[in-house]
Design an enzyme around this catalytic site. Structure first.
Site, PDB file in Angstrom:
ATOM      1  N   LYS A  14      21.378  39.909   1.893  1.00  0.00           N
ATOM      2  CA  LYS A  14      20.206  39.075   1.638  1.00  0.00           C
ATOM      3  C   LYS A  14      18.944  39.710   2.214  1.00  0.00           C
ATOM      4  CE  LYS A  14      18.147  34.522   2.052  1.00  0.00           C
ATOM      5  NZ  LYS A  14      18.108  33.208   2.711  1.00  0.00           N
TER       6      LYS A  14
ATOM      7  N   GLU B   2       6.154  36.796   8.144  1.00  0.00           N
ATOM      8  CA  GLU B   2       7.230  37.391   8.932  1.00  0.00           C
ATOM      9  C   GLU B   2       7.282  38.905   8.723  1.00  0.00           C
ATOM     10  OE1 GLU B   2      10.720  34.208   9.331  1.00  0.00           O
ATOM     11  OE2 GLU B   2      10.263  34.631   7.224  1.00  0.00           O
TER      12      GLU B   2
END
Length: 316
Positions: free
Chosen positions: A185, A268
């Site tokens: 992922k 992020e």
């Protein structure tokens, strides 16, 4: 099992709500403003899988130091250090901490703070947003939470957690190979976030421009090469698998990082890209596309900070 969900936002609020709906012992660790909001309006979930409204148990960090069997952590990476201090009073010698953050670097920080034994592996696939009065809105059929021991072992505690997570309206999926799934992922999110923030476009228009689509392939190859050198459990077959996923995505699909930038929110970027770049430097790898992606987002963040400072000076 006594489960503490950190925050009652779009992710934690949804999965915690589904567990509460089943009848599990759930408490939400929240800030004062969110506590007042839920006390006034309830924890509301609007979903294609069925809506619900609860008056859940709420706690703030300073209210008590009750210990929990499981702590579900779904904060953004830039809030992780604060979340660590928030949960510290609630951790016993046997507490399992289940982080759902994208990426990998958060594992190192959590292990250094709490010890290897406490930290499970986890990830989730869900599209949720917060609406008026903090209502959680979920419109996609996908609502998967994947978890497991990082060692891959089928321990007694993970089987107890599996039982607590069973028979809910969300998909809680036990994995014997959770680290590989997390890296998989991470690779996908890094590529999608990288190209959509760089080109300021959903994936559809990027696919339509031949040169732009080649950039997607080059970014993927850089990410794969760095991860492989880091010893991550990735194989060359992932390259074709990842490109196939990108090819099949909805035309209008954006990364969450791109949506954050459009809303003027923090990102992020360091959690995703600085971590890869630091490891690329360690292994003396050339990663010009990752450097460009990271630099692009850092310019945005600097501009955002400057605007926030101007607003404060103007009393906005």
């Amino acid at each position: 099992m006594k489960i503490l969900v950190v925050g009652a936002g779009a992710v934690g609020g949804y999965f915690g709500g589904r567990l509460l709906e089943k009848g599990e012992d759930i408490t939400f660790l929240v800030r004062e403003n969110r506590k007042k909001q839920i006390e006034e309006h309830g924890l509301i979930i609007e979903s294609v899988h069925g809506g619900m409204k609860f008056a859940p148990k709420l706690v703030t960090r300073l209210e008590n130091e009750e210990k929990y069997d499981v702590i579900l952590l779904s904060t953004k990476a830039y809030h992780l250090e604060a979340a660590i201090e928030d949960i510290r009073p609630f951790v016993s010698e046997e507490t399992m901490i289940l982080p759902l953050l994208n990426g990998i670097s958060h594992l190192d920080l959590l292990i250094s703070e709490f010890g290897d034994h406490h930290i499970l592996g986890g990830l989730c696939f869900i599209e949720t947003t917060l609406a008026e009065h903090g209502k959680i809105v979920q419109t996609s059929p996908i609502h998967n939470l994947v978890f497991g021991e990082r060692s891959g072992l089928e321990t007694e505690r993970i089987m107890r957690l599996k039982e607590s997570f069973s028979n809910t309206k969300a998909s809680f999926i036990y994995s014997e190979n959770i680290l590989a799934e997390m890296w998989n992922k991470y690779m996908f999110i890094a590529v999608l976030s990288g190209v959509t923030t760089l080109m300021r476009a959903p994936i559809g228009p990027i696919r339509e421009v031949e040169g732009a689509y080649r950039v997607v392939e080059k970014v993927l190859l850089e990410v794969f090469t760095v991860m492989e050198k880091m010893g991550a459990p990735v194989g060359t077959e992932l390259i074709d698998e990842q490109m196939s996923k990108i090819k099949d995505m909805k035309y209008e699909m954006k990364s969450s990082m791109q949506r954050d930038m459009e809303k003027g929110l923090p990102t992020e970027a360091d959690h995703f890209f600085k971590y890869l770049l630091e490891n690329a430097e360690t292994h003396q790898l050339s990663t010009p596309y990752l450097e460009l992606i990271h630099a692009n987002i850092k310019v945005y963040e600097r501009q955002l900070l400057s605007q926030q400072q101007r607003n404060r000076k103007q009393g906005c």
